[in-house]
Design a protein around this motif. Structure first.
Motif, mmCIF file in Angstrom:
data_model
loop_
_atom_site.group_PDB
_atom_site.id
_atom_site.type_symbol
_atom_site.label_atom_id
_atom_site.label_comp_id
_atom_site.label_asym_id
_atom_site.label_seq_id
_atom_site.Cartn_x
_atom_site.Cartn_y
_atom_site.Cartn_z
ATOM 1 N N PHE A 79 0.855 -1.180 0.000
ATOM 2 C CA PHE A 79 0.000 0.000 0.000
ATOM 3 C C PHE A 79 0.893 1.234 0.000
ATOM 4 O O PHE A 79 2.071 1.155 0.354
ATOM 5 N N GLU A 80 0.325 2.352 -0.400
ATOM 6 C CA GLU A 80 0.997 3.617 -0.099
ATOM 7 C C GLU A 80 0.529 4.043 1.290
ATOM 8 O O GLU A 80 1.255 3.959 2.262
ATOM 9 N N GLN A 81 -0.717 4.442 1.399
ATOM 10 C CA GLN A 81 -1.322 4.700 2.703
ATOM 11 C C GLN A 81 -2.173 3.494 3.079
ATOM 12 O O GLN A 81 -2.965 3.009 2.275
ATOM 13 N N VAL A 82 -1.985 2.985 4.280
ATOM 14 C CA VAL A 82 -2.684 1.772 4.709
ATOM 15 C C VAL A 82 -4.183 2.056 4.801
ATOM 16 O O VAL A 82 -4.599 2.956 5.535
ATOM 17 N N PRO A 83 -5.016 1.300 4.082
ATOM 18 C CA PRO A 83 -6.459 1.557 4.101
ATOM 19 C C PRO A 83 -7.111 1.016 5.372
ATOM 20 O O PRO A 83 -6.534 0.196 6.096
ATOM 21 N N LEU A 89 -6.785 -5.291 7.084
ATOM 22 C CA LEU A 89 -6.778 -6.638 7.654
ATOM 23 C C LEU A 89 -7.562 -7.610 6.784
ATOM 24 O O LEU A 89 -7.148 -8.763 6.589
ATOM 25 N N ARG A 90 -8.680 -7.169 6.226
ATOM 26 C CA ARG A 90 -9.455 -8.021 5.325
ATOM 27 C C ARG A 90 -8.636 -8.381 4.089
ATOM 28 O O ARG A 90 -8.597 -9.548 3.661
ATOM 29 N N ILE A 91 -7.936 -7.399 3.540
ATOM 30 C CA ILE A 91 -7.174 -7.614 2.307
ATOM 31 C C ILE A 91 -6.031 -8.595 2.536
ATOM 32 O O ILE A 91 -5.878 -9.568 1.791
ATOM 33 N N VAL A 92 -5.230 -8.371 3.570
ATOM 34 C CA VAL A 92 -4.080 -9.255 3.798
ATOM 35 C C VAL A 92 -4.532 -10.649 4.224
ATOM 36 O O VAL A 92 -3.850 -11.643 3.940
ATOM 37 N N SER A 93 -5.693 -10.726 4.878
ATOM 38 C CA SER A 93 -6.202 -12.035 5.278
ATOM 39 C C SER A 93 -6.653 -12.838 4.060
ATOM 40 O O SER A 93 -6.408 -14.047 3.968
ATOM 41 N N GLU A 94 -7.320 -12.175 3.121
ATOM 42 C CA GLU A 94 -7.740 -12.864 1.899
ATOM 43 C C GLU A 94 -6.554 -13.389 1.108
ATOM 44 O O GLU A 94 -6.632 -14.454 0.482
ATOM 45 N N LEU A 95 -5.458 -12.658 1.150
ATOM 46 C CA LEU A 95 -4.266 -13.047 0.394
ATOM 47 C C LEU A 95 -3.335 -13.938 1.207
ATOM 48 O O LEU A 95 -2.318 -14.391 0.687
ATOM 49 N N GLU A 99 3.372 4.972 15.079
ATOM 50 C CA GLU A 99 3.666 3.935 16.063
ATOM 51 C C GLU A 99 2.429 3.099 16.406
ATOM 52 O O GLU A 99 2.521 1.858 16.440
ATOM 53 N N PRO A 100 1.254 3.709 16.646
ATOM 54 C CA PRO A 100 0.068 2.883 16.934
ATOM 55 C C PRO A 100 -0.318 1.977 15.772
ATOM 56 O O PRO A 100 -0.733 0.831 15.984
ATOM 57 N N LEU A 101 -0.193 2.465 14.539
ATOM 58 C CA LEU A 101 -0.557 1.646 13.387
ATOM 59 C C LEU A 101 0.399 0.468 13.233
ATOM 60 O O LEU A 101 -0.044 -0.667 12.974
ATOM 61 N N LEU A 108 1.355 -9.893 11.541
ATOM 62 C CA LEU A 108 2.064 -9.543 10.317
ATOM 63 C C LEU A 108 3.379 -8.843 10.623
ATOM 64 O O LEU A 108 3.517 -8.152 11.645
ATOM 65 N N ARG A 109 4.340 -8.998 9.733
ATOM 66 C CA ARG A 109 5.547 -8.178 9.734
ATOM 67 C C ARG A 109 5.256 -6.903 8.952
ATOM 68 O O ARG A 109 4.319 -6.838 8.146
ATOM 69 N N VAL A 110 6.094 -5.869 9.165
ATOM 70 C CA VAL A 110 5.884 -4.570 8.528
ATOM 71 C C VAL A 110 7.130 -4.168 7.746
ATOM 72 O O VAL A 110 8.246 -4.211 8.281
#
Length: 250
Positions: free
Chosen positions: A178-182, A186-192, A206-208, A217-219
């Motif tokens: 992503f550029e900016q996390v939508p 969580l739905r998107i990364v879970s589907e994939l 930091e909170p995100l 997930l790793r970042v």
């Protein structure tokens, strides 16, 4: 046999923190083997590069949909055969010392990764309308070419391309770009069935980061060229930092 990476940030993670953007960052023509020389010189153990398809479905490295910016070719890359692409100069634009540098195949990149002991983040970069076939062939190629090495981390901005990669090579780890996390990340990364989320560092907080890592997930943060910013991201818990400035971040 491909190495299976279990989702969850408590599992062993095979990738280093620093990643060279487009092979060599600003120190070499992007998406070329010359970037690997810069990685070795500055001690980088992982590269990120862009993979796409020629008109005859050869797997090669290039970022843009067109050839004009980084080669002496013209027009859409998807309309050229690999024989035509292989003849292009992909280095002269970056400096006289790189004249004659060629576009590498995915197989060329795999060979350099094996030779230099460097891991790979392969960004699937489909030309318009070629999302599914590009995701499928890049994943199949990566599975075969990186056999016996640390498995490449596949990523893409294209949901369709990454879904096709998942179906073609489910054992390879995936990260959604992503550029900016939508809000529905969580739905998107879970589907994939992703193991990581990749985003522009400019939109991370930091909170995100804590929220993403709490999901298992790793970042990965891109493209970070300031050492102070890199240190802050590390303090937040960012696992991977992709940079153009191999000479500044070590």
């Amino acid at each position: 046999m491909a190495i299976r990476i279990d989702r969850g940030n408590s599992a062993p993670w095979p990738y280093p923190r620093l990643i060279a953007h487009r092979c060599g960052g600003t120190l070499a023509p992007e998406n070329t083997l010359a970037g690997f020389d810069a990685c070795v010189r500055y001690g980088y153990r992982m590269v990120e590069f862009d993979a796409k398809l020629s008109a005859d479905n050869a797997l090669f490295l290039l970022h843009d949909d067109t050839l004009d910016r980084t080669t002496n070719g013209r027009g859409p890359a998807a309309t050229h055969t690999w024989q035509e692409l292989a003849a292009l100069d992909a280095g002269a634009w970056r400096g006289a010392q790189f004249v004659g540098t060629r576009l590498p195949t995915l197989a060329d990149a795999a060979e350099r990764c094996a030779r230099d002991g460097i891991a790979a983040n392969i960004e699937i970069k489909p030309c318009p309308g070629r999302e599914v076939i590009t995701g499928t062939l890049v994943a199949q190629g990566a599975l075969a070419l990186w056999r016996g090495q640390t498995p490449p981390l596949l990523s893409s901005f294209s949901f369709e391309a990454l879904a096709a990669a998942r179906d073609a090579a489910p054992s390879l780890p995936r990260g959604m770009l992503f550029e900016q996390v939508p809000a529905d990340w969580l739905r998107i990364v879970s589907e994939l069935d992703c193991v990581s989320l990749h985003a522009s560092h400019r939109y991370l907080s930091e909170p995100l980061v804590a929220q993403i890592r709490a999901s298992g997930l790793r970042v990965l943060a891109y493209t970070v060229n300031d050492p102070a910013r890199a240190r802050l991201l590390e303090q937040w818990g960012v696992d991977m930092i992709c940079s153009d400035r191999l000479d500044l971040l070590s």
